[in-house]
Design a protein around this motif. Structure first.
Motif, short mmCIF file in Angstrom:
data_model
loop_
_atom_site.label_atom_id
_atom_site.label_comp_id
_atom_site.label_asym_id
_atom_site.label_seq_id
_atom_site.Cartn_x
_atom_site.Cartn_y
_atom_site.Cartn_z
N SER A 79 0.83 -1.16 -0.11
CA SER A 79 -0.11 0.02 -0.14
C SER A 79 0.89 1.39 0.00
N HIS A 80 2.21 1.08 0.48
CA HIS A 80 3.07 2.28 0.76
C HIS A 80 4.32 2.01 0.88
N TYR A 81 5.27 2.74 1.13
CA TYR A 81 6.61 2.24 1.38
C TYR A 81 7.18 1.75 2.72
N HIS A 82 6.38 2.31 3.89
CA HIS A 82 7.02 2.08 5.09
C HIS A 82 7.39 0.72 5.51
N ALA A 83 8.54 0.67 6.31
CA ALA A 83 9.12 -0.62 6.45
C ALA A 83 8.51 -1.83 7.14
N VAL A 84 7.44 -1.46 8.06
CA VAL A 84 6.72 -2.21 8.59
C VAL A 84 5.64 -3.12 7.80
N ARG A 85 5.55 -2.45 6.57
CA ARG A 85 4.54 -2.98 5.68
C ARG A 85 5.43 -3.76 4.20
N THR A 86 6.81 -3.38 4.09
CA THR A 86 7.24 -4.02 2.82
C THR A 86 8.40 -4.98 3.13
N GLY A 165 -1.71 11.46 0.55
CA GLY A 165 -2.30 11.07 1.98
C GLY A 165 -1.16 10.86 2.95
N HIS A 166 -1.35 9.63 3.65
CA HIS A 166 -0.44 9.01 4.56
C HIS A 166 1.09 9.09 4.04
N THR A 167 1.32 9.05 2.91
CA THR A 167 2.35 9.25 2.26
C THR A 167 2.19 9.64 0.76
N GLY A 184 -5.17 0.39 3.54
CA GLY A 184 -3.94 0.83 3.98
C GLY A 184 -4.06 1.75 5.09
N ASP A 185 -3.13 2.69 5.38
CA ASP A 185 -2.89 3.83 6.30
C ASP A 185 -3.70 4.98 5.82
N LEU A 186 -4.50 4.95 4.85
CA LEU A 186 -5.20 6.07 4.53
C LEU A 186 -6.34 6.28 5.66
ZN LIG Z 1 2.39 3.80 6.95
#
Ligand SMILES: [Zn+2]
Length: 319
Positions: A79-86, A165-167, A184-186
């Motif tokens: 959903s986006h680049y943040h480490a805890v999701r990728t 949004g969040h990113t 995602g984090d939106l």
């Molecule tokens: Zn995030």
């Protein structure tokens, strides 16, 4: 104010996980405010949504999924680049890793710093951090929309960009036939918003309008429980927008009056705490959230990179 333990570094108690089948072949795993993950079955393949922080953490989710299906993972959607999701991506053996084009750019620009920063902020999510082989690189990117036909009578999975949004590069996964949305984090459902890399003004207006316009009847947010009917979906979107608007109003007012960052933090904390202080990661997020909106008020469009040093500096100033 007494100094608090940095971010979520003192949060070491594992959370209870809940595995749910939202419709035939549509799964989610929620975990009391830890990052949610999901999966959608195609006729002869799987689409997984989000990768968790490490391959070992991802395998724990895959083990639950494998009790239901042994189809191979054709697409892993980030959903986006943040480490805890990728960073858990390698566990999926996915044929294709899909993300927004801005997500790929952000991984190239700040993936290393984000990895170090998130590990410092929330070490508990990084189960066996040495299992991470390196940054995760999307192999298929898009700018507006990507449709994945699921085969049979399963309908389509639509990956959509709803705006910044969040990113700068968040995407949502939408099942129009089942009316299920992985946001995602939106959108967070009874969890605080992390906005340290965000574009608050767009997120709170056009981006959330676009998310709401999909008309989801089930919504899996980035964190928190699944919203299971229209009223709960509306409540999750409204809550996310409210959090952003209170942050914008309080920090924006102090900034406009020539106040200090510390005053802005106290104003935001005072306004948000009655409703949100009991929710996961509220105290962890708020210093970073306030700093980012303060920067936006200063005219900084592109979020400054969070390094481990900048993390600690802002924390020391505000907590
Ligand atoms: Zn995030």
């Amino acid at each position: 104010m007494a100094t608090k333990p940095f971010a979520s570094s003192a949060d070491l108690v594992p959370k209870d996980e809940v595995f749910v089948e939202l419709a035939e072949g549509v799964y989610a795993l929620t975990a009391q405010g830890d990052p949610n993950v999901g999966a959608i079955e195609g006729e002869d393949f799987l689409v997984c949504f989000e990768a968790r922080a490490t391959p070992v953490a991802a395998r724990q989710w895959l083990a639950k999924l494998r009790e239901r299906t042994d189809k191979p993972v054709r697409y892993l959607v980030l959903s986006h680049y943040h480490a805890v999701r990728t960073l858990g991506a390698s566990a999926f053996d996915a044929q294709t890793i899909v993300a927004h084009e801005q997500t790929r750019a952000l991984i190239a620009e700040r993936g290393e710093q984000d990895w170090a920063g998130e590990f410092g902020r929330m070490p508990r999510l990084f189960t066996e951090p040495d299992s991470i082989p390196g940054l995760t690189w999307p192999t298929l990117t898009f700018s507006e929309r990507l449709t994945i036909p699921l085969g049979g009578d399963r309908g389509d999975l639509e990956l959509r960009y709803c705006g910044r949004g969040h990113t700068a590069g968040d995407i949502v996964a939408w099942l129009p036939r089942q009316r299920i949305l992985f946001a995602g984090d939106l959108v967070e459902s009874q969890a605080a918003l992390y906005t340290g890399d965000a574009f608050h003004d767009e997120w709170a207006s056009s981006t959330l309008d676009n998310v709401a316009a999909l008309g989801a009847e089930v919504l899996v947010g980035g964190r928190g429980a699944v919203a299971r009917d229209r009223a709960e979906v509306d409540a999750a979107i409204t809550q996310s927008r409210h959090f952003l608007n209170v942050l914008r109003r309080t920090v924006g007012n102090v900034h406009a009056q020539g106040g200090t960052l510390e005053q802005a933090f106290r104003a935001a904390h005072t306004a948000l705490a009655p409703r949100y202080s009991g929710w996961p990661i509220f105290e962890h997020c708020l210093p970073f959230d306030v700093q980012r909106y303060w920067d936006e008020c200063d005219g900084v469009d592109w979020p400054e990179i969070w390094t481990a040093e900048r993390d600690r500096e802002v924390w020391a100033k505000l907590r």
